[in-house]
Write an enzyme that holds these catalytic residues in place. Structure first.
Site, mmCIF file in Angstrom:
data_model
loop_
_atom_site.group_PDB
_atom_site.id
_atom_site.type_symbol
_atom_site.label_atom_id
_atom_site.label_comp_id
_atom_site.label_asym_id
_atom_site.label_seq_id
_atom_site.Cartn_x
_atom_site.Cartn_y
_atom_site.Cartn_z
ATOM 1 N N ASP A 296 -6.816 -6.783 -2.490
ATOM 2 C CA ASP A 296 -6.583 -6.519 -3.907
ATOM 3 C C ASP A 296 -5.095 -6.664 -4.209
ATOM 4 O O ASP A 296 -4.249 -6.470 -3.326
ATOM 5 C CB ASP A 296 -7.042 -5.101 -4.255
ATOM 6 C CG ASP A 296 -8.561 -4.963 -4.289
ATOM 7 O OD1 ASP A 296 -9.236 -5.997 -4.466
ATOM 8 O OD2 ASP A 296 -9.058 -3.836 -4.138
ATOM 9 N N TYR B 221 -7.557 -0.581 8.308
ATOM 10 C CA TYR B 221 -6.666 -0.268 7.192
ATOM 11 C C TYR B 221 -6.039 1.118 7.378
ATOM 12 O O TYR B 221 -6.565 1.971 8.103
ATOM 13 C CB TYR B 221 -7.450 -0.220 5.865
ATOM 14 C CG TYR B 221 -8.146 -1.485 5.467
ATOM 15 C CD1 TYR B 221 -7.522 -2.409 4.633
ATOM 16 C CD2 TYR B 221 -9.453 -1.741 5.882
ATOM 17 C CE1 TYR B 221 -8.179 -3.572 4.237
ATOM 18 C CE2 TYR B 221 -10.118 -2.912 5.500
ATOM 19 C CZ TYR B 221 -9.471 -3.810 4.674
ATOM 20 O OH TYR B 221 -10.124 -4.965 4.293
ATOM 21 N N ASP C 151 -9.248 2.480 -8.151
ATOM 22 C CA ASP C 151 -7.922 2.522 -7.537
ATOM 23 C C ASP C 151 -6.879 2.881 -8.588
ATOM 24 O O ASP C 151 -7.216 3.168 -9.749
ATOM 25 C CB ASP C 151 -7.589 1.209 -6.826
ATOM 26 C CG ASP C 151 -7.464 0.011 -7.763
ATOM 27 O OD1 ASP C 151 -7.439 0.207 -9.010
ATOM 28 O OD2 ASP C 151 -7.407 -1.126 -7.263
ATOM 29 N N ARG D 275 -12.033 0.828 -1.934
ATOM 30 C CA ARG D 275 -11.993 1.549 -3.211
ATOM 31 C C ARG D 275 -13.274 2.345 -3.435
ATOM 32 O O ARG D 275 -13.248 3.476 -3.927
ATOM 33 C CB ARG D 275 -11.805 0.561 -4.359
ATOM 34 C CG ARG D 275 -10.439 -0.073 -4.420
ATOM 35 C CD ARG D 275 -10.348 -1.045 -5.593
ATOM 36 N NE ARG D 275 -11.093 -2.275 -5.370
ATOM 37 C CZ ARG D 275 -11.819 -2.893 -6.290
ATOM 38 N NH1 ARG D 275 -11.946 -2.361 -7.493
ATOM 39 N NH2 ARG D 275 -12.428 -4.024 -6.008
#
Length: 305
Positions: free
Chosen positions: A39, A67, A81, A174
């Protein structure tokens, strides 16, 4: 023409497509793909396939991802987000760190996950976020994902928690943050995200595009952020072809491989005795009990044709 994998440490703010476009200009190579988007607000590892390595993208894009990031509790947004509009706010007073950690553990395993309304997933050629922005109904669709690891990497800092995640490709981080907030009853959104790994590739070996451009302008070696074509790690067994087999592969013909550690239908990496990647093939048949298999080249690279 150069062929290989470029490891980019993406900055916040730009899209993955922007990074690909800039890499095309820096490398002066039009044929560049990527192995999983980030993103715009996210940073970290973006794996780009360059030149004939783009034909390997489909094997690399499905690799597991790792992540690190931060979840903020008490606020829900329409995009799940920090870039989205606030749609709900709730008090986080009394939010218990032990309860948060227990809720995180509940997400570990295989499950169905719904894509967020503001995502690039498509229906009838239109992206979900295009429908959402125009106020149209976004279809509900789910995909099976697996969370291998989801744990807090620090204590609860007022309304935020740092985390580490290991998951299958296609997982929407998200959505995990949003669903965690719903589970705890206080709402939440993803406030920051950084990708650390894509399969065997690490962000420690990547470089920012600014630095890559500097190195290219100075005609310097790109170092660890460049993986040459023949050294690209593929997620399946490898075999070495002899001179006769190399000729057959060049004409798209099957080869017999002894002591083949793969089953029918599996993918196989085929290299020559100098380590050059000749082809990617699949096992079409197992013969007898002696470990002999028939390998059909599926992707043959130009030098062998």
């Amino acid at each position: 023409m150069i062929h290989g994998v470029l490891l980019v440490d993406k900055d916040a703010g730009g899209t993955s497509h922007d990074a690909v476009q800039r890499a095309r200009r820096i490398l002066r190579e039009k044929k560049i793909g990527h192995c999983g988007t980030l993103d715009p607000a996210a940073t970290g590892l973006l794996v780009l396939t360059v030149g004939k390595a783009t034909r390997l993208t489909r094997f690399l894009i499905s690799a597991p991802k790792v992540y690190e990031g931060t979840i903020r509790f008490g606020i829900e947004t329409d995009t799940y987000d920090a870039t989205g509009e606030v749609v709900a706010e709730k008090s986080v007073e009394g939010l218990d760190e032990a309860a948060v950690r227990e809720a995180l553990e509940g997400f570990v395993g295989t499950q169905e996950q719904a894509a967020p309304a503001y995502s690039a997933k498509k229906v009838q050629g239109r992206k979900y976020y295009e429908l959402a922005r125009q106020g149209e109904e976004v279809p509900t669709s789910t995909k099976e994902i697996t969370i291998f690891e989801l744990e807090a990497t620090g204590g609860l800092d007022e309304d935020s928690l740092a985390f580490r995640l290991a998951c299958t490709s296609g997982t929407y981080v998200r959505s995990l943050a949003h669903d965690l907030g719903r589970t705890l009853g206080c709402g939440a959104h993803l406030s920051s995200l950084r990708r650390l790994r894509v399969g065997p590739f690490r962000v420690e070996d990547a470089e920012r595009l600014d630095r890559i451009e500097e190195l290219r302008s100075a005609e310097s070696d790109l170092g660890s952020c460049w993986v040459p074509f023949d050294e690209i790690p593929l997620p399946f067994p490898a075999v070495t072809a002899d001179a006769v087999q190399e000729q057959r592969i060049g004409h798209g013909q099957t080869i017999l491989v002894r002591d083949l550690a793969a089953d029918e239908g599996d993918w196989i990496r085929v290299s020559d005795r100098r380590g050059r990647l000749l082809a990617v093939g699949s096992v079409t048949e197992r013969i007898g009990a002696g470990g002999v298999g028939v390998v059909q080249p599926r992707i043959v690279f130009a030098e062998t044709a």
